[in-house]
Design an enzyme around this catalytic site. Structure first.
Site, PDB file in Angstrom:
ATOM      1  N   CYS A 182       0.784  -1.371   0.253  1.00 57.68           N
ATOM      2  CA  CYS A 182       0.063   0.120   0.272  1.00 57.68           C
ATOM      3  C   CYS A 182       0.898   1.221   0.285  1.00 57.68           C
ATOM      4  O   CYS A 182       0.535   2.398   0.178  1.00 57.68           O
ATOM      5  CB  CYS A 182      -0.697   0.044   0.991  1.00 57.68           C
ATOM      6  SG  CYS A 182      -2.231  -1.309   1.287  1.00 57.68           S
ATOM      7  N   HIS A 317      -2.797   7.653   5.652  1.00 59.99           N
ATOM      8  CA  HIS A 317      -3.367   6.495   5.161  1.00 59.99           C
ATOM      9  C   HIS A 317      -4.356   6.280   5.704  1.00 59.99           C
ATOM     10  O   HIS A 317      -5.280   5.960   4.765  1.00 59.99           O
ATOM     11  CB  HIS A 317      -1.626   5.611   5.740  1.00 59.99           C
ATOM     12  CG  HIS A 317      -1.604   4.430   4.606  1.00 59.99           C
ATOM     13  ND1 HIS A 317      -1.185   3.893   3.760  1.00 59.99           N
ATOM     14  CD2 HIS A 317      -2.051   3.269   5.019  1.00 59.99           C
ATOM     15  CE1 HIS A 317      -1.676   3.268   3.280  1.00 59.99           C
ATOM     16  NE2 HIS A 317      -2.214   1.775   4.221  1.00 59.99           N
ATOM     17  N   HIS A 353      -9.515   2.024  -0.098  1.00 58.53           N
ATOM     18  CA  HIS A 353      -8.708   1.361   0.377  1.00 58.53           C
ATOM     19  C   HIS A 353      -7.706   0.964  -1.083  1.00 58.53           C
ATOM     20  O   HIS A 353      -8.121   0.057  -1.015  1.00 58.53           O
ATOM     21  CB  HIS A 353      -8.063   0.484   1.545  1.00 58.53           C
ATOM     22  CG  HIS A 353      -6.999   0.435   1.453  1.00 58.53           C
ATOM     23  ND1 HIS A 353      -5.525   1.117   0.926  1.00 58.53           N
ATOM     24  CD2 HIS A 353      -6.021  -0.042   2.444  1.00 58.53           C
ATOM     25  CE1 HIS A 353      -4.962   1.301   1.202  1.00 58.53           C
ATOM     26  NE2 HIS A 353      -4.424   0.098   2.495  1.00 58.53           N
TER      27      HIS A 353
END
Length: 440
Positions: A182, A317, A353
């Protein structure tokens, strides 16, 4: 002399173009900004047109110790759309291509157009392409003989996500696909800016793309109790129960300021500093480290040669996992919060996400906020997590659209991304306060 020139006498690296695709049919910068500014949630049911085992997926809770898999996520509606002839690709080869190659190519093309560059004119340019991407399990195994055999190796190789773009455009600089999970997109930005700064290439494309070829991530995180149980990604919220997977793509064009000025390119931002690090041996591989994140932020600020008090916005994040959000907010409080009072938010609340592309979407959100002169709200911020004491951290959760006041003609922002394999990436940007409206 502009504010950017005054800030760096060594011909800084700047962002001169960008493009995005996001869940909900979003394929323009204006549509992307509208969703963010209006605090809209673009979550939809799991796709029924990809051959996924939906019934088995939604019944995963029949296994002991697992959490519910919600019928929800952030999915690209145009992931299967592609005009192979436009890019000089045969229909047979196009079908064998990982959709991440197709979407990445399409968004890279738009980023050049946004920069005022004709993509057909860059053939032979000493230009780089750095794209974050992770394996997505698209299509059958390469050793299964079918009508598309012969195209399967290049069709599924991660290296072809960037290589396909360079090949199509005729770029002869470095082409690298970056997989730090990620943190991939911001890691790609880090490599791209360093390559331009070191003279490896005159300019570069940087960003990330994620299109899920299978629902494997939903299975994995449900079994590991890391998936949202209610179908929402509640970053930094008291109601956060886990992350919610999404898709997307974002690409920016980077070059030196002198080149941008010579060619008349619009400057969205100066990349003041980027850094990447790893958690090291700090518990389980998938568990974040507040210490590593704090060290990363401090190193990025040092590279950027800017004080933390100048940062007005941090695009975090924000995975919406209780432990992940707590550790991230702790690191932000120990760095930015100690010296200033930045607005903190995450667009994962809007789109889910986007994994390898998440940093690219957060980067473009920050650039659009800088151009608009306002920070954007984070969904579910009316009930902030109690894992930290907001009154003492110096941080402010983004609850509404509010003016982003410049400092000496600049707006300073930061973007974070953290990978499931322990890699962390951070970027600090300086955006000129006086900007023309952003076009699609």
């Amino acid at each position: 002399m502009s504010a950017i020139e005054q800030g760096d006498a060594d011909d800084p690296i700047v962002i001169v173009g960008m493009a995005v695709e996001a869940p909900g049919g979003i394929d323009t910068l204006l549509a992307f900004w509208d969703v963010i500014a209006e605090a809209r949630e673009m979550i939809t049911p799991l796709p029924r047109d990809r051959g996924w085992p939906i019934t088995e997926l939604l019944a995963v809770t029949t296994r002991d110790g697992t959490t519910t898999v919600p019928d929800a996520g952030g999915f690209l509606t145009g992931a299967a759309e592609f005009d192979p002839g436009f890019f000089g690709i045969s229909p047979r080869e196009a079908i064998a291509m990982d959709p991440q190659q197709r979407v990445g190519l399409r968004v890279a093309w738009k980023a050049l157009e946004n920069a005022g560059v004709d993509p057909a004119s860059v053939d032979g340019d000493l230009a780089g392409c750095y794209l974050g991407a992770s394996i997505n399990e698209y299509g059958p195994r390469a050793d299964e003989v079918n009508d598309y055999s012969g195209h399967r190796v290049t069709g599924t190789a991660l290296g072809a996500v960037s290589g396909r773009i360079s090949h199509c455009l005729g770029l002869v600089g470095p082409a690298m696909t970056v997989d730090t999970a990620c943190a991939s997109a911001l890691s790609a930005l880090h490599l791209a800016t360093n390559a331009v700064r070191d003279g490896e290439c005159d300019w570069a494309l940087a960003g990330g793309v994620c299109v899920m070829g299978s629902p494997a991530a939903f299975f994995e995180f449900a079994i590991n109790n890391g998936l949202s149980v209610d179908g929402h990604c509640r970053s930094y919220s008291e109601g956060a129960s886990g992350t919610l997977w999404g898709e997307g793509a974002g690409v920016v064009v980077v070059e030196r300021l002198s080149r941008a000025q010579r060619l008349g390119h619009r400057v969205y931002a100066q990349v003041l500093g980027t850094r990447v690090n790893h958690n090291g041996r700090s518990g389980a591989l998938v568990v974040p480290s507040a210490d590593a994140q704090q060290q990363l932020i401090e190193a990025t600020l040092a590279a950027a040669k800017i004080d933390a008090c100048e940062i007005g916005m941090v695009e975090g994040h924000g995975t919406a996992t209780p432990i992940g959000d707590k550790l991230e907010l702790t690191a932000l409080a120990n760095t930015y919060g100690k010296r200033g009072s930045p607005v903190v938010g995450s667009l994962k609340t809007n789109f889910g996400h986007a994994q390898a592309a998440s940093g690219a979407l957060g980067l473009i959100k920050t650039l659009l906020c800088g151009a608009a002169g306002s920070t954007a709200p984070t969904l579910f911020s009316d009930s902030p997590t109690g894992a930290i004491d907001w009154d003492t951290t110096g941080l402010r959760l983004a609850t509404k659209v509010e003016p982003w006041r410049p400092t000496s003609g600049m707006r300073y922002g930061a973007v974070s991304s953290f990978g499931v394999a322990g890699s962390n990436a951070h970027a600090v940007l300086a955006m000129p306060a006086l900007q023309e409206p952003v076009h699609a």
